[in-house]
Motif scaffolding. Structure first.
Motif, PDB file in Angstrom:
ATOM      1  N   LEU A 197       0.848  -1.189   0.000  1.00  6.76           N
ATOM      2  CA  LEU A 197       0.000   0.000   0.000  1.00  6.76           C
ATOM      3  C   LEU A 197       0.884   1.240   0.000  1.00  6.76           C
ATOM      4  O   LEU A 197       2.063   1.172   0.363  1.00  6.76           O
ATOM      5  CB  LEU A 197      -0.908   0.011   1.241  1.00  6.76           C
ATOM      6  CG  LEU A 197      -1.853  -1.186   1.431  1.00  6.76           C
ATOM      7  CD1 LEU A 197      -2.674  -1.010   2.702  1.00  6.76           C
ATOM      8  CD2 LEU A 197      -2.764  -1.352   0.230  1.00  6.76           C
ATOM      9  N   ASP A 198       0.311   2.370  -0.366  1.00  6.98           N
ATOM     10  CA  ASP A 198       1.090   3.606  -0.508  1.00  6.98           C
ATOM     11  C   ASP A 198       1.670   4.049   0.835  1.00  6.98           C
ATOM     12  O   ASP A 198       0.929   4.460   1.738  1.00  6.98           O
ATOM     13  CB  ASP A 198       0.194   4.716  -1.058  1.00  6.98           C
ATOM     14  CG  ASP A 198      -0.383   4.368  -2.419  1.00  6.98           C
ATOM     15  OD1 ASP A 198      -0.040   3.298  -2.950  1.00  6.98           O
ATOM     16  OD2 ASP A 198      -1.185   5.158  -2.953  1.00  6.98           O
ATOM     17  N   GLY A 199       2.980   3.970   0.950  1.00  7.95           N
ATOM     18  CA  GLY A 199       3.655   4.422   2.158  1.00  7.95           C
ATOM     19  C   GLY A 199       3.615   3.440   3.313  1.00  7.95           C
ATOM     20  O   GLY A 199       4.163   3.732   4.379  1.00  7.95           O
ATOM     21  N   LEU A 200       2.983   2.278   3.128  1.00  5.16           N
ATOM     22  CA  LEU A 200       2.814   1.343   4.239  1.00  5.16           C
ATOM     23  C   LEU A 200       4.145   0.827   4.761  1.00  5.16           C
ATOM     24  O   LEU A 200       4.347   0.723   5.970  1.00  5.16           O
ATOM     25  CB  LEU A 200       1.943   0.161   3.807  1.00  5.16           C
ATOM     26  CG  LEU A 200       1.726  -0.926   4.864  1.00  5.16           C
ATOM     27  CD1 LEU A 200       1.026  -0.364   6.091  1.00  5.16           C
ATOM     28  CD2 LEU A 200       0.926  -2.091   4.277  1.00  5.16           C
ATOM     29  N   ALA A 201       5.064   0.492   3.867  1.00  4.33           N
ATOM     30  CA  ALA A 201       6.325  -0.111   4.295  1.00  4.33           C
ATOM     31  C   ALA A 201       7.390   0.920   4.646  1.00  4.33           C
ATOM     32  O   ALA A 201       8.206   0.687   5.544  1.00  4.33           O
ATOM     33  CB  ALA A 201       6.854  -1.049   3.205  1.00  4.33           C
ATOM     34  N   ILE A 202       7.392   2.067   3.979  1.00  2.00           N
ATOM     35  CA  ILE A 202       8.534   2.969   4.119  1.00  2.00           C
ATOM     36  C   ILE A 202       8.591   3.657   5.475  1.00  2.00           C
ATOM     37  O   ILE A 202       9.670   3.781   6.066  1.00  2.00           O
ATOM     38  CB  ILE A 202       8.556   4.015   2.965  1.00  2.00           C
ATOM     39  CG1 ILE A 202       9.888   4.782   2.971  1.00  2.00           C
ATOM     40  CG2 ILE A 202       7.367   4.944   3.048  1.00  2.00           C
ATOM     41  CD1 ILE A 202      11.094   3.917   2.767  1.00  2.00           C
ATOM     42  N   TYR A 259      -0.009   8.429   0.020  1.00  4.81           N
ATOM     43  CA  TYR A 259      -1.258   8.218  -0.707  1.00  4.81           C
ATOM     44  C   TYR A 259      -1.813   9.531  -1.288  1.00  4.81           C
ATOM     45  O   TYR A 259      -1.867  10.535  -0.583  1.00  4.81           O
ATOM     46  CB  TYR A 259      -2.297   7.620   0.247  1.00  4.81           C
ATOM     47  CG  TYR A 259      -3.628   7.315  -0.395  1.00  4.81           C
ATOM     48  CD1 TYR A 259      -3.849   6.108  -1.034  1.00  4.81           C
ATOM     49  CD2 TYR A 259      -4.663   8.252  -0.360  1.00  4.81           C
ATOM     50  CE1 TYR A 259      -5.074   5.829  -1.620  1.00  4.81           C
ATOM     51  CE2 TYR A 259      -5.890   7.984  -0.949  1.00  4.81           C
ATOM     52  CZ  TYR A 259      -6.083   6.770  -1.588  1.00  4.81           C
ATOM     53  OH  TYR A 259      -7.297   6.511  -2.166  1.00  4.81           O
ATOM     54  N   PRO A 260      -2.213   9.548  -2.574  1.00  7.64           N
ATOM     55  CA  PRO A 260      -2.025   8.504  -3.585  1.00  7.64           C
ATOM     56  C   PRO A 260      -0.600   8.578  -4.161  1.00  7.64           C
ATOM     57  O   PRO A 260      -0.136   9.666  -4.537  1.00  7.64           O
ATOM     58  CB  PRO A 260      -3.070   8.842  -4.636  1.00  7.64           C
ATOM     59  CG  PRO A 260      -3.220  10.341  -4.531  1.00  7.64           C
ATOM     60  CD  PRO A 260      -3.007  10.693  -3.085  1.00  7.64           C
ATOM     61  N   ALA A 261       0.053   7.451  -4.220  1.00  9.12           N
ATOM     62  CA  ALA A 261       1.478   7.410  -4.539  1.00  9.12           C
ATOM     63  C   ALA A 261       1.776   7.861  -5.975  1.00  9.12           C
ATOM     64  O   ALA A 261       1.050   7.520  -6.904  1.00  9.12           O
ATOM     65  CB  ALA A 261       2.013   5.999  -4.337  1.00  9.12           C
ATOM     66  N   GLN A 262       2.855   8.633  -6.108  1.00 10.23           N
ATOM     67  CA  GLN A 262       3.356   9.011  -7.425  1.00 10.23           C
ATOM     68  C   GLN A 262       4.387   8.004  -7.917  1.00 10.23           C
ATOM     69  O   GLN A 262       4.721   7.980  -9.106  1.00 10.23           O
ATOM     70  CB  GLN A 262       4.007  10.393  -7.369  1.00 10.23           C
ATOM     71  CG  GLN A 262       3.076  11.523  -6.976  1.00 10.23           C
ATOM     72  CD  GLN A 262       3.839  12.816  -6.769  1.00 10.23           C
ATOM     73  OE1 GLN A 262       4.186  13.184  -5.649  1.00 10.23           O
ATOM     74  NE2 GLN A 262       4.117  13.518  -7.862  1.00 10.23           N
ATOM     75  N   TRP A 333     -12.042  -1.345   5.006  1.00  9.34           N
ATOM     76  CA  TRP A 333     -11.222  -0.230   5.487  1.00  9.34           C
ATOM     77  C   TRP A 333     -10.655   0.522   4.287  1.00  9.34           C
ATOM     78  O   TRP A 333     -10.046  -0.092   3.403  1.00  9.34           O
ATOM     79  CB  TRP A 333     -10.065  -0.741   6.325  1.00  9.34           C
ATOM     80  CG  TRP A 333     -10.419  -1.274   7.679  1.00  9.34           C
ATOM     81  CD1 TRP A 333     -11.631  -1.694   8.107  1.00  9.34           C
ATOM     82  CD2 TRP A 333      -9.512  -1.462   8.772  1.00  9.34           C
ATOM     83  NE1 TRP A 333     -11.554  -2.137   9.406  1.00  9.34           N
ATOM     84  CE2 TRP A 333     -10.267  -2.000   9.842  1.00  9.34           C
ATOM     85  CE3 TRP A 333      -8.159  -1.226   8.965  1.00  9.34           C
ATOM     86  CZ2 TRP A 333      -9.700  -2.313  11.074  1.00  9.34           C
ATOM     87  CZ3 TRP A 333      -7.578  -1.532  10.184  1.00  9.34           C
ATOM     88  CH2 TRP A 333      -8.351  -2.063  11.229  1.00  9.34           C
ATOM     89  N   PRO A 334     -10.794   1.837   4.228  1.00  9.40           N
ATOM     90  CA  PRO A 334     -10.127   2.607   3.171  1.00  9.40           C
ATOM     91  C   PRO A 334      -8.605   2.443   3.298  1.00  9.40           C
ATOM     92  O   PRO A 334      -8.080   2.282   4.394  1.00  9.40           O
ATOM     93  CB  PRO A 334     -10.555   4.047   3.453  1.00  9.40           C
ATOM     94  CG  PRO A 334     -11.777   3.935   4.304  1.00  9.40           C
ATOM     95  CD  PRO A 334     -11.592   2.691   5.117  1.00  9.40           C
ATOM     96  N   GLU A 335      -7.936   2.509   2.164  1.00 11.52           N
ATOM     97  CA  GLU A 335      -6.487   2.309   2.169  1.00 11.52           C
ATOM     98  C   GLU A 335      -5.755   3.241   3.136  1.00 11.52           C
ATOM     99  O   GLU A 335      -4.898   2.781   3.898  1.00 11.52           O
ATOM    100  CB  GLU A 335      -5.924   2.477   0.756  1.00 11.52           C
ATOM    101  CG  GLU A 335      -4.427   2.231   0.672  1.00 11.52           C
ATOM    102  CD  GLU A 335      -3.908   2.256  -0.751  1.00 11.52           C
ATOM    103  OE1 GLU A 335      -2.685   2.403  -0.932  1.00 11.52           O
ATOM    104  OE2 GLU A 335      -4.724   2.128  -1.692  1.00 11.52           O
ATOM    105  N   PRO A 336      -6.063   4.557   3.172  1.00 17.35           N
ATOM    106  CA  PRO A 336      -5.356   5.426   4.121  1.00 17.35           C
ATOM    107  C   PRO A 336      -5.546   4.999   5.573  1.00 17.35           C
ATOM    108  O   PRO A 336      -4.642   5.173   6.390  1.00 17.35           O
ATOM    109  CB  PRO A 336      -5.973   6.809   3.853  1.00 17.35           C
ATOM    110  CG  PRO A 336      -6.478   6.736   2.459  1.00 17.35           C
ATOM    111  CD  PRO A 336      -6.969   5.335   2.293  1.00 17.35           C
ATOM    112  N   ARG A 337      -6.729   4.444   5.898  1.00 17.21           N
ATOM    113  CA  ARG A 337      -6.965   4.016   7.273  1.00 17.21           C
ATOM    114  C   ARG A 337      -6.060   2.843   7.639  1.00 17.21           C
ATOM    115  O   ARG A 337      -5.481   2.803   8.727  1.00 17.21           O
ATOM    116  CB  ARG A 337      -8.426   3.623   7.460  1.00 17.21           C
ATOM    117  CG  ARG A 337      -8.775   3.219   8.895  1.00 17.21           C
ATOM    118  CD  ARG A 337     -10.201   2.750   9.012  1.00 17.21           C
ATOM    119  NE  ARG A 337     -11.141   3.811   8.622  1.00 17.21           N
ATOM    120  CZ  ARG A 337     -12.442   3.626   8.475  1.00 17.21           C
ATOM    121  NH1 ARG A 337     -12.958   2.414   8.664  1.00 17.21           N
ATOM    122  NH2 ARG A 337     -13.209   4.636   8.122  1.00 17.21           N
TER     123      ARG A 337
END
Length: 360
Positions: A197-202, A259-262, A333-337
């Motif tokens: 997911l966008d930014g989940l791992a970093i 989110y939303p990832a570039q 769940w929405p992705e940002p959540r």
């Protein structure tokens, strides 16, 4: 590099002595890596878009991910460039620990780059065959573990430290190599599984990497290590400079990956960063603390193992989809959540991991 230069500049002006301080260099390492990421990032995104190096989305994944198809990937190269430049500028390059973590990181990144290249540019959905990916990961992991084992200067450097206990240090002998191998390779793949997911791992990588840098600094300081009853590892303190480069490069990358990832990091970034975390934990002798602080990575990996095991044994799935972050997405769940809640959990786990330094 600048450490060497400062030794000559001190003769001209004593104020250059500030560069000799590890903490100062760690701060500038963060700032340098972040600046490199922010400066190079837009150009890299444009180039990746121009060459149509875009993300391939799983057909069986959440429908909300279909719109991500074509988003530039292999952005982990941006992270690795930032880490390498910052580390080479601000680290004491006479320290062998610096070279071990840097070379492990870049080597795993090379494996990830080949995998991404085959997937995206050669349109090979399988990428690098699993057996070859695991072979190269294993080879690098074993070489790093053997290097650390035979370069150890004291028994404590190859002993297994158990948190919460003052005097529990198990001398592993040759088994140190086995455990170190599994930590490096295991965490490399754990971070890779989490990167969905966008930014989940970093951001968890930044938090855990920063905390490991602090632990390494404390382990490399005779006063702090004695006060906290943790093993003194001569030279380990320099790892905080490398850790700072991960923090800076990661935050710079998150600027574009949020989110939303570039841009996505791809295997070139995920495999490299996971291996870096494992190597730093081994050097500071805090592998168990890494498992605590990196609980999100452990949970993601465990969800995949349990899902596969359950399906093979019973024909039933434990989760709607694995890794587990997709399970929560499919629950509504929405992705940002999902992302922010996993970040919050990581903050708590990192704080608890740091607390173990005193709870002995």
């Amino acid at each position: 590099m600048l450490v060497w230069l400062s030794e000559y500049l001190i003769q001209i002006d004593s104020s250059f002595a500030v560069i000799q301080y590890i903490t100062v260099r760690a701060i500038f390492s963060i700032l340098t890596a972040m600046a490199v990421s922010l400066i190079i990032g837009p150009t890299m995104i444009r180039r990746l878009n121009y060459h149509q190096i875009g993300q391939v989305v799983r057909d069986d994944g959440p429908e909300t991910h279909f719109s991500k198809a074509g988003t530039p990937t292999m952005g982990g190269a941006l992270i690795l460039v930032s880490i390498a430049l910052s580390t080479l500028i601000w680290s004491d390059l006479r320290n062998h620990y610096v070279w071990i973590v840097l070379l492990v990181t870049l080597s795993f990144g090379a494996v990830g780059w080949v995998d991404d290249y085959r997937k995206v540019l050669l349109n090979n959905s399988k990428g690098l065959p699993a057996r070859w990916k695991y072979f190269w990961q294993s080879l690098i992991g074993v070489v790093a573990a053997v290097w650390l084992y035979y370069s150890a200067l004291s028994p404590v450097e190859v002993s297994y430290i158990v948190p919460f206990f003052k005097d529990v240090a198990l001398n592993l002998g040759i088994f140190y190599i086995v455990i170190s191998y599994f930590v490096i390779v295991g965490f490399s793949n754990a971070v890779n599984l989490t990167d969905g997911l966008d930014g989940l791992a970093i951001l968890p990588t930044v938090l855990v990497g920063g905390a490991l840098g602090v632990i390494a600094y404390l382990s490399g300081n005779t006063v702090f290590s004695d006060y906290l009853n943790i093993p003194y590892i001569a030279g380990a303190g320099e790892i905080i400079v490398f850790s700072g480069s991960i923090v800076g490069a990661g935050l710079g990358f998150l600027w574009f990956n949020t989110y939303p990832a570039q841009i996505f990091m791809g295997d070139v970034g995920a495999l490299a960063l996971g291996a870096a975390l494992g190597a730093m934990a081994i050097i500071s002798r805090h592998e168990i603390v890494l498992l605590i602080m990196g609980g999100i990575f452990v949970m993601e990996t465990a969800s995949v193992i349990l899902q596969v095991g359950s399906f093979k044994l019973t024909g039933k799935r434990l989760f709607r989809m694995a890794p587990i972050h997709h399970h929560f997405e499919l629950k509504g769940w929405p992705e940002p959540r999902v992302i922010v809640r996993f970040w919050i959990i990581t903050v708590m786990l990192v704080l608890f991991g740091l607390a173990t330094l005193k709870l002995r």
